[in-house]
Write a protein that holds these residues in place. Structure first.
Motif, PDB file in Angstrom:
ATOM      1  N   GLY A 129      -2.077   5.062  11.938  1.00  0.00           N
ATOM      2  CA  GLY A 129      -2.645   5.983  10.882  1.00  0.00           C
ATOM      3  C   GLY A 129      -2.431   5.738   9.270  1.00  0.00           C
ATOM      4  O   GLY A 129      -2.539   6.397   8.622  1.00  0.00           O
ATOM      5  N   ILE A 130      -2.203   4.465   9.201  1.00  0.00           N
ATOM      6  CA  ILE A 130      -1.856   4.077   7.901  1.00  0.00           C
ATOM      7  C   ILE A 130      -3.043   3.623   7.164  1.00  0.00           C
ATOM      8  O   ILE A 130      -3.906   3.250   7.742  1.00  0.00           O
ATOM      9  N   LYS A 131      -3.213   4.280   5.783  1.00  0.00           N
ATOM     10  CA  LYS A 131      -4.367   4.204   5.180  1.00  0.00           C
ATOM     11  C   LYS A 131      -4.002   3.190   3.802  1.00  0.00           C
ATOM     12  O   LYS A 131      -4.980   3.133   3.124  1.00  0.00           O
ATOM     13  N   GLU A 132      -2.716   3.104   3.342  1.00  0.00           N
ATOM     14  CA  GLU A 132      -2.454   2.168   2.364  1.00  0.00           C
ATOM     15  C   GLU A 132      -1.148   1.273   2.302  1.00  0.00           C
ATOM     16  O   GLU A 132      -0.385   1.989   3.168  1.00  0.00           O
ATOM     17  N   LEU A 133      -1.031   0.303   1.751  1.00  0.00           N
ATOM     18  CA  LEU A 133       0.011  -0.418   1.922  1.00  0.00           C
ATOM     19  C   LEU A 133       0.450  -0.787   0.587  1.00  0.00           C
ATOM     20  O   LEU A 133      -0.114  -1.102  -0.399  1.00  0.00           O
ATOM     21  N   ALA A 134       1.730  -0.138   0.403  1.00  0.00           N
ATOM     22  CA  ALA A 134       2.562  -0.219  -0.870  1.00  0.00           C
ATOM     23  C   ALA A 134       2.957  -1.965  -1.191  1.00  0.00           C
ATOM     24  O   ALA A 134       2.658  -2.149  -2.280  1.00  0.00           O
TER      25      ALA A 134
END
Lengths: 356, 356
Positions: A129-134
Motif C-alpha cells: 500500500g505504498i504511495k510515495e517513495l522517499a
C-alpha cells in the motif's frame, strides 16, 4: 526449469517472492505468473512515507546492496523501510531458466526497463500500500530503473539518486553491451539459448567476464595493483580466480535478458523520443552520481542529462575502480561518499505533492 | 601460402621487399628467408644523416602513414629519407599466411618487438648503410618499436617520438588485447590457425572489430556523432559498414601474431626487468605523445615512463577519437598537432654521438 544453485536463498537470501500474476510486457509478450524477488530492511511506518526503493544492477541481486545498508548509514533500516527489488531476468525474479515451459529459455520474452518499474510499482502498491517513495536509488541498470521511476511516477518519487548510469543509454554503451552478449552467444554450447546447463556455456561466459575485466575496471586500477581491494594478490587471480568463475556460475540467458534491456534503457520512450521533455517532467529532488573513472557510463554522458532535470545536482563519485567501484571494493573510501551524498539528499525537504 | 588479395601492392603499395635471409627470433624460433616490406619517401643524402624511420601499428601497413608525410609537413620527403617498415606478421612482411611450409599458418613462430627492431636494423644498415636515425616515430605498436629502438640502439637514435603507446605494456592493455585474440580464436572456423581462407573466420573477425569499436573510439566520439569524420552517416555504418569489413579482409593469424607481440612489448627485457634502467639509458631527445582520450594507452600510463627518460618531454595529443585518433580522421585538427610537435623535435640540435 533448469537447475542453477547459484540463485539460491543461501547465496542471495534472504529474499521473498511476490506473485504479480500475468504480466504484460511493453514489447508485446507476457510473463504468466510473473514473480519478483525482493528483500526488505527496516519497518514500514504508519504514514508509509519512509520507503526507499533500490533496483538491482546487471548480473546483481538484492544481496549486493547489503554493503550499502546499515545502522548510522544513509540507508538506515532504523529510519527507513528499504525494499530492494530484483529486476526481471536476473535469475531470482522471473527469468528464462526458472520460468514455465511456455516462456522457458529461448522462449523468454523481451523485457524493458519500463516493465521492471511497472512490476515494482505493482508490488509496492498491492503488497504494501505504498504511495510515495522517499528515495529511489540504484547503480548501473539500477540507475536506469531509478530514472524510469522518476519519469514514470513523478508524483510518487520524492528523491532519486542514479549512480553510474544514464536515463538514455548511449550508442557507445550499446556497442559495449553487444560485445558482452556476442561473447556468450558465439559459444556453440549456448545453442540458441537451449543449453541444459550453464556449464555448457563456460567458454562464452569466460570471454564475457574477460571483456568485463577490461571495461569494468580502469587502466589506473591495474597500474596501482588495486586488485588487493578484492582480496587477491595478482591480476590473474582477479580475472581467472574471481571474475571468470563469478560469471560462469550465472545463467547465460539471464545475462542476455538483462543486457538486451540495458541496451535499450531510455526514459524518452515515455515522451515520444523527447529526452528534454522526459527529464523536464521529473518532480523528484535528484542527485546524479556518476563515477569519475567509469569507462562506459562516464560523467561526460551523465552531466548533460543532469542539466535537463530542474531540481538536480551533479555529485561525482571518485573511485579508482571505474564502473566496478559499485562493488564497494574500496570500502569506506567509496561508501563514505555514497553515504554523504545520500544523507544530504535525504535531508532535503521535499514538497508534499499530490499523491497518485 | 594462402591467398589474400588484401595484402596487395594495389591496396598497400608501393612497397619493396628486403630479404633478410634466415632470421633467428628471441623466443627461439626462426624465420627462413625472412622478408621485410618497406616503403620509402625522399632521398638518402650523402652524409646519410637525414633518415626518419617509421614502424607500423597493429593491423596497419606502410600505407597508413602516407597521411603523415608530405611537402611542408614535419615528415617532409624534400628534407628527409623516410623509411616506413612493415612489422613482421602484418601480412606484407613475413607472416603466417605468406610463409614457407615449415612456418606456415599455425606453425608460424612467436615474434617479439625486439625481433622487429633487429630486423629493421639489419635492413637499414645492410641495404642502405645507415648509421644514424634523425628520428624514429610511430603510433601504437609503432610506438612500442620506437621505444625499443631508442633503448636497443641508443647511439644510433637521435630523436624519438612514440605516439599513443608505451615502453612496457600494461596489464590492462594485455587483458584488452586478449579479448581481441579470443574473439578470433573462439571462431570454430579459425581451426587452430589452419583455415583455408580468412573468410572462414568472418564471425571471429567481426567480433574482433566490434570490440575495437568500443575501445578504439571513446564515449564522447559517439555522443558527438563524430563518425562523420569517417565519411559515414550513422554509428551502424561506421561499425558494420567500415570496421567489420575492414578487419574481415585481414588474415586472422597475422592479427594474432601482432597481438601476441603487442601484449609483450617491454624494453625492460633488455635490462633484466629494470624499466628505470632501460629508459634511463636512452640518449635520444624524445617526445612522448599519448592521445588524451586513449582508452588503453592513456596519458596516465605514458607519463610515468616519460619521467624516466632524461631528455624528454610529454606532448599530449588532443583527439575526440581516442586511440583511433591515429587514423587521422580529424584531419588538420589532428595532423597539425603531430606536425607541430615533430617539427619542434626535429629542430632540436642533438649531440653528434659516437656511432656504432
Amino acid at each position: 526449469m533448469i537447475g542453477n544453485q547459484f540463485y539460491s536463498q543461501e547465496n542471495h537470501g534472504p529474499y521473498e517472492i511476490y506473485e504479480l500474476g500475468d504480466f504484460e510486457l511493453e514489447e508485446g509478450g507476457r510473463i504468466p505468473d510473473c514473480k519478483l524477488a525482493y528483500a526488505t530492511h527496516g519497518e514500514l511506518n504508519e504514514e508509509k512515507n519512509n520507503v526507499i526503493l533500490i533496483p538491482t544492477w546487471f548480473s546483481g541481486t538484492s544481496k549486493d546492496y547489503e554493503t550499502y545498508i546499515g545502522e548510522g548509514r544513509a540507508l538506515d533500516p532504523a529510519n527507513y523501510f528499504i525494499i530492494v527489488i530484483n529486476q526481471i531476468g536476473n535469475g531470482l525474479s522471473s527469468s528464462p531458466h526458472n520460468s514455465a515451459d511456455s516462456i522457458r529459455m529461448s522462449d523468454f520474452p523481451k523485457v524493458r526497463i519500463g516493465d521492471d518499474v511497472r512490476a515494482q510499482h505493482q508490488l509496492i502498491t498491492e503488497k504494501f500500500g505504498i504511495k510515495e517513495l522517499a528515495l529511489v536509488v540504484g547503480g548501473s541498470m539500477g540507475a536506469q530503473q531509478t530514472y524510469e521511476w522518476a519519469v514514470r511516477f513523478p508524483d510518487m518519487v520524492k528523491r532519486a539518486a542514479p549512480i553510474a548510469g544514464t536515463a538514455k543509454n548511449t550508442i557507445h554503451d550499446f556497442l559495449f553491451t553487444q560485445t558482452l552478449m556476442d561473447a556468450i552467444t558465439s559459444d556453440p554450447g549456448w545453442n540458441g539459448g537451449n543449453y541444459t546447463s550453464n556449464t555448457e556455456v563456460a567458454d562464452g561466459l569466460k570471454r564475457h567476464a574477460d571483456i568485463w575485466a577490461v571495461m569494468g575496471f580502469t587502466p589506473e586500477f591495474f597500474k596501482q595493483e588495486k586488485w588487493v581491494l578484492f582480496g587477491v594478490e595478482t591480476a590473474e587471480e582477479l580475472v581467472q580466480g574471481f571474475l571468470e568463475p563469478f560469471f560462469q556460475m550465472m545463467d547465460p540467458n539471464a545475462l542476455l535478458t538483462m543486457a538486451w534491456k540495458w541496451q535499450r534503457g531510455d526514459v524518452s520512450r515515455l515522451t515520444e523520443g523527447n529526452l528534454e521533455k522526459a527529464l523536464g517532467s521529473i518532480k523528484a529532488k535528484m542527485y546524479v552520481m556518476p563515477i569519475d573513472t567509469d569507462m562506459f557510463f562516464p560523467p561526460s554522458d551523465c552531466e548533460p542529462e543532469q542539466k535537463l532535470i530542474s531540481n538536480s545536482e551533479l555529485r561525482v563519485i571518485n573511485s579508482i575502480a571505474g564502473h566496478f567501484g559499485l562493488f564497494g571494493g574500496e570500502g569506506e573510501a567509496y561508501h563514505s561518499q555514497i553515504d554523504g551524498h545520500l544523507k544530504d539528499l535525504l535531508a532535503v525537504s521535499v514538497e508534499e505533492g499530490v499523491l497518485e
